[in-house]
Design a protein around this motif. Structure first.
Motif, PDB file in Angstrom:
ATOM      1  N   LYS A  57      27.037 -11.675 -78.163  1.00 53.45           N
ATOM      2  CA  LYS A  57      28.332 -11.261 -77.614  1.00 53.45           C
ATOM      3  C   LYS A  57      28.577  -9.762 -77.798  1.00 53.45           C
ATOM      4  O   LYS A  57      29.652  -9.336 -78.157  1.00 53.45           O
ATOM      5  CB  LYS A  57      29.469 -12.060 -78.245  1.00 53.45           C
ATOM      6  CG  LYS A  57      29.413 -13.540 -77.943  1.00 53.45           C
ATOM      7  CD  LYS A  57      30.647 -14.281 -78.421  1.00 53.45           C
ATOM      8  CE  LYS A  57      30.818 -14.158 -79.903  1.00 53.45           C
ATOM      9  NZ  LYS A  57      31.960 -14.902 -80.433  1.00 53.45           N
ATOM     10  N   GLY A  58      27.533  -8.969 -77.619  1.00 53.59           N
ATOM     11  CA  GLY A  58      27.652  -7.513 -77.728  1.00 53.59           C
ATOM     12  C   GLY A  58      27.592  -6.981 -79.152  1.00 53.59           C
ATOM     13  O   GLY A  58      27.672  -5.781 -79.364  1.00 53.59           O
ATOM     14  N   HIS A  59      27.440  -7.846 -80.150  1.00 56.62           N
ATOM     15  CA  HIS A  59      27.352  -7.421 -81.546  1.00 56.62           C
ATOM     16  C   HIS A  59      25.906  -7.471 -82.008  1.00 56.62           C
ATOM     17  O   HIS A  59      25.211  -8.458 -81.785  1.00 56.62           O
ATOM     18  CB  HIS A  59      28.195  -8.337 -82.445  1.00 56.62           C
ATOM     19  CG  HIS A  59      29.640  -8.304 -82.124  1.00 56.62           C
ATOM     20  ND1 HIS A  59      30.488  -7.313 -82.572  1.00 56.62           N
ATOM     21  CD2 HIS A  59      30.404  -9.131 -81.373  1.00 56.62           C
ATOM     22  CE1 HIS A  59      31.702  -7.540 -82.124  1.00 56.62           C
ATOM     23  NE2 HIS A  59      31.678  -8.646 -81.386  1.00 56.62           N
ATOM     24  N   GLU A  75      32.614 -26.314 -82.748  1.00 48.23           N
ATOM     25  CA  GLU A  75      32.828 -27.527 -81.967  1.00 48.23           C
ATOM     26  C   GLU A  75      33.351 -27.194 -80.565  1.00 48.23           C
ATOM     27  O   GLU A  75      33.198 -27.986 -79.638  1.00 48.23           O
ATOM     28  CB  GLU A  75      33.792 -28.448 -82.717  1.00 48.23           C
ATOM     29  CG  GLU A  75      33.187 -28.931 -84.026  1.00 48.23           C
ATOM     30  CD  GLU A  75      34.203 -29.435 -85.039  1.00 48.23           C
ATOM     31  OE1 GLU A  75      35.417 -29.268 -84.831  1.00 48.23           O
ATOM     32  OE2 GLU A  75      33.764 -30.002 -86.054  1.00 48.23           O
ATOM     33  N   GLU A  76      33.942 -25.991 -80.408  1.00 50.51           N
ATOM     34  CA  GLU A  76      34.447 -25.553 -79.103  1.00 50.51           C
ATOM     35  C   GLU A  76      33.386 -24.816 -78.292  1.00 50.51           C
ATOM     36  O   GLU A  76      33.641 -24.384 -77.175  1.00 50.51           O
ATOM     37  CB  GLU A  76      35.667 -24.625 -79.282  1.00 50.51           C
ATOM     38  CG  GLU A  76      36.881 -25.301 -79.880  1.00 50.51           C
ATOM     39  CD  GLU A  76      36.781 -25.429 -81.408  1.00 50.51           C
ATOM     40  OE1 GLU A  76      36.127 -24.584 -82.043  1.00 50.51           O
ATOM     41  OE2 GLU A  76      37.339 -26.400 -81.946  1.00 50.51           O
ATOM     42  N   GLY A  77      32.181 -24.626 -78.858  1.00 51.75           N
ATOM     43  CA  GLY A  77      31.090 -23.979 -78.129  1.00 51.75           C
ATOM     44  C   GLY A  77      30.970 -22.486 -78.353  1.00 51.75           C
ATOM     45  O   GLY A  77      30.138 -21.836 -77.736  1.00 51.75           O
ATOM     46  N   LYS A  78      31.769 -21.906 -79.260  1.00 51.83           N
ATOM     47  CA  LYS A  78      31.671 -20.470 -79.549  1.00 51.83           C
ATOM     48  C   LYS A  78      30.534 -20.249 -80.530  1.00 51.83           C
ATOM     49  O   LYS A  78      30.348 -21.014 -81.466  1.00 51.83           O
ATOM     50  CB  LYS A  78      32.984 -19.952 -80.131  1.00 51.83           C
ATOM     51  CG  LYS A  78      34.125 -20.043 -79.148  1.00 51.83           C
ATOM     52  CD  LYS A  78      35.396 -19.536 -79.756  1.00 51.83           C
ATOM     53  CE  LYS A  78      36.531 -19.679 -78.753  1.00 51.83           C
ATOM     54  NZ  LYS A  78      37.805 -19.261 -79.332  1.00 51.83           N
ATOM     55  N   ARG A  79      29.767 -19.174 -80.296  1.00 54.39           N
ATOM     56  CA  ARG A  79      28.600 -18.882 -81.125  1.00 54.39           C
ATOM     57  C   ARG A  79      28.776 -17.605 -81.930  1.00 54.39           C
ATOM     58  O   ARG A  79      29.420 -16.666 -81.484  1.00 54.39           O
ATOM     59  CB  ARG A  79      27.343 -18.763 -80.265  1.00 54.39           C
ATOM     60  CG  ARG A  79      26.904 -20.084 -79.696  1.00 54.39           C
ATOM     61  CD  ARG A  79      25.609 -19.967 -78.948  1.00 54.39           C
ATOM     62  NE  ARG A  79      25.095 -21.298 -78.636  1.00 54.39           N
ATOM     63  CZ  ARG A  79      23.852 -21.531 -78.310  1.00 54.39           C
ATOM     64  NH1 ARG A  79      22.979 -20.549 -78.233  1.00 54.39           N
ATOM     65  NH2 ARG A  79      23.450 -22.758 -78.058  1.00 54.39           N
ATOM     66  N   ALA A  80      28.181 -17.583 -83.124  1.00 57.16           N
ATOM     67  CA  ALA A  80      28.214 -16.419 -84.003  1.00 57.16           C
ATOM     68  C   ALA A  80      27.012 -16.481 -84.932  1.00 57.16           C
ATOM     69  O   ALA A  80      26.384 -17.531 -85.083  1.00 57.16           O
ATOM     70  CB  ALA A  80      29.503 -16.404 -84.813  1.00 57.16           C
TER      71      ALA A  80
END
Length: 90
Positions: A57-59, A75-80
């Motif tokens: 995500k640009g990081h 659980e909402e599909g956001k990645r880190a």
């Protein structure tokens, strides 16, 4: 003679401590984990172990074999990406 001062040298990237290394060895894709987030505590799963620099995500993620990070998905599909010490197995 303030003008002759040298700038401090940058510190080398830190490597994982023993606890983080143990956690890194124990986590695998699909494991359910939680971590502290600016909104409280987040829950999700490990997608994969990162062992080379990447961008999410640009990081920039400065992962390496000596300093691995884990790609996690909520659980909402956001990645880190997170260091092993920041993750707790659920």
């Amino acid at each position: 003679m303030e003008g002759n001062r040298r700038a401090p040298r940058p510190l080398p990237y830190a490597t994982c401590n023993e606890d983080e290394q143990d956690m890194a060895k124990g986590l695998k894709a699909g494991d359910k984990v939680s971590w502290k987030s600016h909104g409280g505590e987040a829950h999700g799963k490990v997608v994969r172990k990162l062992e080379k620099p990447t961008t999410i995500k640009g990081h920039k993620v400065a992962a390496s074999k000596d300093n691995p990070e884990f790609l996690v998905e909520t659980e909402e599909g956001k990645r880190a990406a997170h260091k092993p010490g920041a993750l707790r197995r659920d």
